[in-house]
Design a protein around this motif. Structure first.
Motif, mmCIF file in Angstrom:
data_model
loop_
_atom_site.group_PDB
_atom_site.id
_atom_site.type_symbol
_atom_site.label_atom_id
_atom_site.label_comp_id
_atom_site.label_asym_id
_atom_site.label_seq_id
_atom_site.Cartn_x
_atom_site.Cartn_y
_atom_site.Cartn_z
ATOM 1 N N GLY A 195 0.811 -1.221 0.000
ATOM 2 C CA GLY A 195 0.000 0.000 0.000
ATOM 3 C C GLY A 195 0.837 1.261 0.000
ATOM 4 N N SER A 196 2.067 1.149 -0.468
ATOM 5 C CA SER A 196 2.913 2.348 -0.547
ATOM 6 C C SER A 196 2.502 3.180 -1.762
ATOM 7 N N VAL B 193 -2.459 -5.160 3.724
ATOM 8 C CA VAL B 193 -1.735 -3.891 3.856
ATOM 9 C C VAL B 193 -1.617 -3.601 5.347
ATOM 10 N N MET B 194 -0.386 -3.495 5.831
ATOM 11 C CA MET B 194 -0.154 -3.247 7.261
ATOM 12 C C MET B 194 -0.369 -1.774 7.589
ATOM 13 N N ARG B 195 -1.122 -1.519 8.669
ATOM 14 C CA ARG B 195 -1.227 -0.123 9.123
ATOM 15 C C ARG B 195 0.173 0.365 9.510
ATOM 16 N N ASN B 196 0.532 1.544 9.072
ATOM 17 C CA ASN B 196 1.863 2.128 9.297
ATOM 18 C C ASN B 196 2.976 1.253 8.741
ATOM 19 N N ILE C 65 -5.911 5.312 6.235
ATOM 20 C CA ILE C 65 -6.466 4.072 6.785
ATOM 21 C C ILE C 65 -5.895 2.907 5.971
ATOM 22 N N SER C 66 -5.594 1.800 6.631
ATOM 23 C CA SER C 66 -5.159 0.603 5.901
ATOM 24 C C SER C 66 -6.384 -0.223 5.508
ATOM 25 N N GLN D 140 -10.623 3.124 10.748
ATOM 26 C CA GLN D 140 -9.722 1.961 10.768
ATOM 27 C C GLN D 140 -10.401 0.770 11.435
ATOM 28 N N ALA D 141 -11.181 1.029 12.476
ATOM 29 C CA ALA D 141 -11.902 -0.085 13.132
ATOM 30 C C ALA D 141 -12.869 -0.743 12.174
#
Ligand code: SIN
Length: 334
Positions: free
Chosen positions: A255-256, A286-289, A300-301, A328-329
């Motif tokens: 997700g970059s 896609v990892m958050r952060n 948001i991921s 995000q939730a």
């Protein structure tokens, strides 16, 4: 079995068009035909053995090539599905659809249908007029799944080429092959063959009755932007200028996104646009952060949703009034 047996499940078949209802001038043609031409009665006539497994109620909801699907038609379809499923004399629904946007419609219904009864989408890669058309068997298998008690409480399903997929995971992966659908990473939920239905795993994410989302009016505008070598920020800036409420980035890898897009995303978020990062890769999460600082950017991921499904979820969440701090939730839950 007596075809008029009243103990057979009553299944509503809602037709929307697609290649399954496609017509070509030449039976050897599997491209260059017109989708959404053949009516639902003719589709059913091609599968006389359906009367052995269900009592069929048929409706023509639309006759489109699914590339032309609209949120307004989603609203019509969702309302009809919910109304039919609320009837005691309807046990399940089959929707015939084009393959091109089937995964989007299936996921939208997965989140907005309010029933435990089965809803099964199916389609075809070859037009109804083709040699070895795949539509009739896909339709038979879809009705077989919808009529089976094991399909209750599984959310919206896709029956295609003998496999049963979860609406959240399934995606089209071939432009021509009859095994055009896959559920990357997690695989199919099960299979259907010769009247047998077998589920091999359960659906864990919330859906249908556990989902708060609904189609209660027009959906907010959310657009998709892809990142690639040398991407410019022009499309993001243009979308923000026309007032989109959300953007989904189909990013590279995890997700970059290109530095120019990342700067445009930061500006868009400052103007109140919700931005979700997905991946253009086609499998994985896609990892958050992970590849971009979501905490710092305010993005948001999408987790495991592809960009088209992430767009559906973002539209529904925004239409429900979920604030930026709650998005995000939502993506971690549905
Ligand atoms: C469509 O999506 O309506 C056309 C293509 C297909 O169904 O395979």
């Amino acid at each position: 079995m007596n075809p008029s047996h009243t103990s057979l499940p009553r299944i509503a078949v809602l037709a929307t068009g697609g290649t399954i209802a496609g017509q070509a001038g030449d039976a050897a043609r599997t491209s260059g035909y017109k989708a959404g031409v053949v009516g639902v009665d003719k589709l059913l006539d091609a599968v006389p053995s359906l009367s052995q497994i269900a009592r069929i109620h048929a409706e023509q909801v639309a006759s489109i090539d699914s590339k032309d699907m609209t949120p307004a038609l989603w609203g019509t379809l969702c309302a009809r599905v919910n109304a039919l499923l609320a009837q005691d004399d309807v046990d399940g629904i089959v929707i015939t659809h084009g393959t091109d946007t089937l995964e989007e419609t299936a996921y939208l219904l997965h989140l907005t249908v309010k029933s435990d009864k089965p809803v099964v989408l199916t389609a075809a890669m070859r037009p109804a007029t083709a040699l070895s058309a795949d539509g009739p068997l896909n339709l038979f298998n879809a009705v077989t799944v919808a009529a089976n008690r094991a399909a209750w409480k599984q959310g919206v399903l896709v029956a295609f080429n003998n496999q049963i997929h979860c609406a959240r995971e399934v995606t089209k992966t071939s432009t021509y092959a009859v095994d055009a659908f896959r559920s990357p990473e997690v695989g199919a939920l099960g299979w259907v063959q010769d009247g047998e239905v077998r589920f091999q795993r359960a659906v864990l994410r919330r859906h249908t009755l556990q989902s708060p989302f609904e189609m209660s009016g027009p959906l907010p505008e959310v657009e998709i932007v892809t990142s690639y070598a040398g991407a410019s920020r022009a499309s993001i800036d243009a979308f923000v200028a026309v007032g989109v409420k959300g953007l989904v980035i189909a990013g590279t890898g995890n997700g970059s996104m290109h530095l120019t897009l990342q700067a445009a995303v930061a500006d868009a978020i400052k103007q109140g646009v919700a931005v979700v990062r997905s991946s253009r890769v086609g499998a994985g999460h896609v990892m958050r952060n992970g590849a971009a600082p979501d905490d710092a950017l305010g993005s948001i991921s999408a987790d495991t949703l592809n960009s088209y499904k992430a767009r559906v979820l973002l539209m529904l969440a925004l239409s429900k009034g979920v604030p930026a701090s709650g998005l995000q939730a939502v993506f971690d839950t549905y």
